[in-house]
Write a protein that holds these residues in place. Structure first.
Motif, mmCIF file in Angstrom:
data_model
loop_
_atom_site.group_PDB
_atom_site.id
_atom_site.type_symbol
_atom_site.label_atom_id
_atom_site.label_comp_id
_atom_site.label_asym_id
_atom_site.label_seq_id
_atom_site.Cartn_x
_atom_site.Cartn_y
_atom_site.Cartn_z
ATOM 1 N N SER A 46 1.267 -1.257 0.118
ATOM 2 C CA SER A 46 0.271 -0.318 -0.081
ATOM 3 C C SER A 46 0.584 1.504 0.103
ATOM 4 C CB SER A 46 -0.844 -0.229 1.012
ATOM 5 O OG SER A 46 -2.225 -1.236 0.996
ATOM 6 N N THR A 47 2.423 0.830 0.588
ATOM 7 C CA THR A 47 2.701 2.389 0.718
ATOM 8 C C THR A 47 3.718 2.825 -0.668
ATOM 9 O OG1 THR A 47 3.740 2.290 3.002
ATOM 10 C CG2 THR A 47 5.153 3.507 1.801
ATOM 11 N N PHE A 48 3.954 1.884 -0.995
ATOM 12 C CA PHE A 48 4.868 2.077 -2.515
ATOM 13 C C PHE A 48 3.291 2.222 -3.808
ATOM 14 C CE2 PHE A 48 4.850 -0.318 -6.696
ATOM 15 C CZ PHE A 48 6.571 0.224 -7.241
ATOM 16 N N VAL A 49 1.998 1.518 -3.492
ATOM 17 C CA VAL A 49 1.459 2.107 -4.634
ATOM 18 C C VAL A 49 0.713 3.726 -4.513
ATOM 19 C CG1 VAL A 49 0.333 -0.229 -5.493
ATOM 20 C CG2 VAL A 49 -0.875 0.900 -4.179
ATOM 21 N N ARG A 50 0.876 3.656 -3.173
ATOM 22 C CA ARG A 50 0.260 4.819 -3.022
ATOM 23 C C ARG A 50 1.390 5.697 -3.102
ATOM 24 N NH1 ARG A 50 -3.369 5.193 2.244
ATOM 25 N NH2 ARG A 50 -4.665 3.951 1.829
ATOM 26 N N MET A 51 2.459 5.555 -2.846
ATOM 27 C CA MET A 51 3.302 6.656 -3.840
ATOM 28 C C MET A 51 3.499 6.947 -5.023
ATOM 29 S SD MET A 51 7.199 6.075 -1.407
ATOM 30 C CE MET A 51 6.367 6.386 0.226
ATOM 31 N N LEU A 52 3.089 5.961 -5.843
ATOM 32 C CA LEU A 52 2.922 6.512 -7.453
ATOM 33 C C LEU A 52 2.216 7.628 -8.081
ATOM 34 C CD1 LEU A 52 2.516 2.471 -9.072
ATOM 35 C CD2 LEU A 52 4.542 3.953 -8.492
ATOM 36 N N ASP A 53 1.094 7.391 -6.223
ATOM 37 C CA ASP A 53 -0.152 8.930 -6.798
ATOM 38 C C ASP A 53 0.348 9.694 -6.187
ATOM 39 O OD1 ASP A 53 -1.847 9.322 -8.053
ATOM 40 O OD2 ASP A 53 -3.426 9.283 -6.822
ATOM 41 N N ALA A 54 1.331 10.316 -5.210
ATOM 42 C CA ALA A 54 1.742 11.089 -4.375
ATOM 43 C C ALA A 54 0.717 11.095 -3.350
ATOM 44 C CB ALA A 54 1.933 12.244 -5.401
ATOM 45 N N LEU A 55 0.458 9.793 -2.903
ATOM 46 C CA LEU A 55 -0.402 10.261 -1.746
ATOM 47 C C LEU A 55 0.687 10.056 -0.807
ATOM 48 C CD1 LEU A 55 -3.175 7.546 -2.483
ATOM 49 C CD2 LEU A 55 -3.937 10.522 -2.876
ATOM 50 N N ILE A 56 1.984 9.831 -0.347
ATOM 51 C CA ILE A 56 2.489 9.466 -0.376
ATOM 52 C C ILE A 56 3.770 10.131 -0.078
ATOM 53 C CG2 ILE A 56 3.652 8.096 1.838
ATOM 54 C CD1 ILE A 56 1.756 5.900 1.595
ATOM 55 N N ALA A 57 4.473 11.127 0.451
ATOM 56 C CA ALA A 57 6.145 10.886 -0.031
ATOM 57 C C ALA A 57 7.011 10.301 0.556
ATOM 58 C CB ALA A 57 5.856 12.667 0.377
ATOM 59 N N PRO A 58 7.351 10.008 -0.606
ATOM 60 C CA PRO A 58 8.549 8.708 -0.615
ATOM 61 C C PRO A 58 10.068 9.723 0.473
ATOM 62 C CG PRO A 58 9.597 9.351 -2.968
ATOM 63 C CD PRO A 58 7.548 9.591 -1.800
ATOM 64 N N THR A 59 10.953 8.721 1.756
ATOM 65 C CA THR A 59 11.956 9.690 2.853
ATOM 66 C C THR A 59 12.833 9.535 1.371
ATOM 67 O OG1 THR A 59 10.896 8.028 4.184
ATOM 68 C CG2 THR A 59 13.007 8.887 4.790
ATOM 69 N N GLN A 60 12.956 8.720 1.016
ATOM 70 C CA GLN A 60 14.956 8.596 -0.114
ATOM 71 C C GLN A 60 14.014 8.280 -1.625
ATOM 72 O OE1 GLN A 60 18.117 6.960 0.735
ATOM 73 N NE2 GLN A 60 17.901 7.482 3.319
ATOM 74 N N GLY A 61 14.630 8.519 -2.319
ATOM 75 C CA GLY A 61 14.586 8.568 -3.979
ATOM 76 C C GLY A 61 12.907 9.276 -4.491
ATOM 77 N N ARG A 62 13.249 8.289 -6.139
ATOM 78 C CA ARG A 62 11.392 9.430 -6.471
ATOM 79 C C ARG A 62 11.311 8.354 -7.209
ATOM 80 N NH1 ARG A 62 13.919 13.023 -11.098
ATOM 81 N NH2 ARG A 62 15.519 11.753 -12.069
ATOM 82 N N VAL A 63 9.696 8.812 -8.324
ATOM 83 C CA VAL A 63 8.837 8.642 -8.222
ATOM 84 C C VAL A 63 8.572 8.732 -10.245
ATOM 85 C CG1 VAL A 63 7.048 6.882 -8.991
ATOM 86 C CG2 VAL A 63 7.858 6.881 -7.070
ATOM 87 N N LEU A 64 8.808 8.467 -10.777
ATOM 88 C CA LEU A 64 8.635 9.093 -12.282
ATOM 89 C C LEU A 64 7.306 8.797 -13.399
ATOM 90 C CD1 LEU A 64 12.395 10.112 -13.512
ATOM 91 C CD2 LEU A 64 10.843 11.862 -12.073
ATOM 92 N N VAL A 65 6.595 9.084 -13.509
ATOM 93 C CA VAL A 65 5.361 8.689 -14.192
ATOM 94 C C VAL A 65 5.139 9.502 -15.481
ATOM 95 C CG1 VAL A 65 2.909 8.578 -14.092
ATOM 96 C CG2 VAL A 65 3.745 8.214 -12.271
ATOM 97 N N ASP A 66 5.912 8.839 -16.877
ATOM 98 C CA ASP A 66 5.943 9.307 -17.864
ATOM 99 C C ASP A 66 6.659 10.568 -17.389
ATOM 100 O OD1 ASP A 66 5.143 8.199 -19.589
ATOM 101 O OD2 ASP A 66 2.327 9.414 -19.779
ATOM 102 N N GLY A 67 8.122 10.660 -16.673
ATOM 103 C CA GLY A 67 9.011 11.708 -16.683
ATOM 104 C C GLY A 67 8.874 12.650 -15.814
ATOM 105 N N ILE A 68 7.518 12.440 -14.715
ATOM 106 C CA ILE A 68 7.024 13.344 -14.276
ATOM 107 C C ILE A 68 7.363 13.192 -12.914
ATOM 108 C CG2 ILE A 68 5.480 15.235 -13.972
ATOM 109 C CD1 ILE A 68 3.711 14.991 -16.087
ATOM 110 N N ASP A 69 8.398 14.260 -12.402
ATOM 111 C CA ASP A 69 8.811 13.127 -10.852
ATOM 112 C C ASP A 69 7.132 13.748 -10.196
ATOM 113 O OD1 ASP A 69 9.427 13.742 -8.163
ATOM 114 O OD2 ASP A 69 11.080 14.457 -8.434
ATOM 115 N N VAL A 70 6.657 12.589 -9.478
ATOM 116 C CA VAL A 70 5.830 12.811 -8.275
ATOM 117 C C VAL A 70 5.281 13.662 -7.486
ATOM 118 C CG1 VAL A 70 3.887 10.822 -7.275
ATOM 119 C CG2 VAL A 70 5.072 10.807 -9.775
ATOM 120 N N ALA A 71 6.672 13.786 -6.770
ATOM 121 C CA ALA A 71 7.183 14.279 -5.880
ATOM 122 C C ALA A 71 6.581 15.430 -5.417
ATOM 123 C CB ALA A 71 7.997 14.281 -4.754
ATOM 124 N N ALA A 72 7.134 16.154 -6.823
ATOM 125 C CA ALA A 72 7.400 17.420 -7.216
ATOM 126 C C ALA A 72 6.308 18.418 -8.241
ATOM 127 C CB ALA A 72 8.613 17.925 -8.210
#
Ligand code: ATP
Ligand code: MG
Length: 230
Positions: A46-72
């Motif tokens: 759940s933590t992982f899939v929520r991070m794909l949609d920016a529902l949780i911000a990662p402590t480290q690292g990043r997620v890119l969806v089509d090159g867009i940084d989810v946290a940014a």
């Protein structure tokens, strides 16, 4: 098709000595349209899939969806993503079935008539036409999850993320739900304990205690998952 790239993703809940590392250096590079996520309770799905949609911000690292940084750019990513939770009750926003499906189009710029047509087509497709003006909270669990799917898909998201959407459904509704998901064009990320839903998927990620321990086609990935129980 959406490209998902996860780079050195780690997550820790809490701070100090009581903090808990729940995702540990997870890396994924996926351009398949059907991605399953499995693992024991508490393994970090759940933590992982929520991070794909920016529902949780990662402590480290990043997620890119089509090159867009989810946290940014969370709003940009959320506009192209639909998220379905386990509990359909938590996703009903409006009093009636038709109003709930229409809700996502409130800022679409479509006319009232266009919205009404789209909603009618959606209700028809998901077998909810006869419940159009029914109080959404009084539907059965399976109907509610179909309603939640219709309400999420009405905005045509390119990525659909689901966290155990069939857990509360009986076998017949779970199968029906799976069939409807199978025919979708969007990229689907599905976290589930119903392993039979993943047989035709392109790829399955297996989590164990926060680590990605297998990332493979369904048969070998699920065999690995089963071997963790031995
Ligand atoms: N908000 C939170 N605060 C602190 N710890 C949390 C929080 N949410 C989850 N955790 C912890 O993070 C770990 C991973 O939880 P997560 O919900 O991601 O697992 P899961 O694989 O989805 O499990 P399940 O199959 O039970 O849904 C667990 O140890 C859990 O206790
Ligand atoms: Mg979970």
């Amino acid at each position: 098709m959406v490209h998902i790239r996860v780079e050195h993703l780690s997550h820790r809940y809490g701070e100090g000595p009581l903090s808990r590392l729940v995702l540990d250096d997870v890396n994924v590079d996926a351009d398949q349209t059907r991605i399953g996520v499995v693992g024991h309770n508490g393994s970090g799905k759940s933590t992982f899939v929520r991070m794909l949609d920016a529902l949780i911000a990662p402590t480290q690292g990043r997620v890119l969806v089509d090159g867009i940084d989810v946290a940014a750019e969370p709003a940009t990513v959320r506009r192209m993503t639909g998220f379905l939770f386990t509990d359909p009750d938590s996703q009903i926003i409006m009093p009636t079935v038709a109003e709930d499906v229409a809700f996502g189009l409130r800022r679409s710029g479509l006319t009232r008539e266009e919205i009404s047509d789209r909603v009618a087509a959606m209700l028809e497709h998901y077998g909810l036409s006869s419940h159009r003006d029914h109080p959404a909270h009084l539907l059965s669990g399976g109907q509610k999850q179909l309603l939640a799917l219709a309400s999420v898909l009405i905005t045509s998201p390119r990525l659909l993320i689901m966290d155990e959407p069939t857990t509360l459904l009986d076998l017949r509704n779970a199968r029906r739900f799976a069939r409807l998901v199978a025919e979708l064009d969007q990229t689907v990320v599905l976290a589930t304990h119903h392993l039979d839903l993943l047989t035709d998927f392109d790829r399955v990620l297996v989590f164990d205690a926060g680590r990605l321990v297998a990332d493979d086609a369904p048969a070998p990935a699920l065999a690995h998952y089963r071997s963790l129980m031995d």
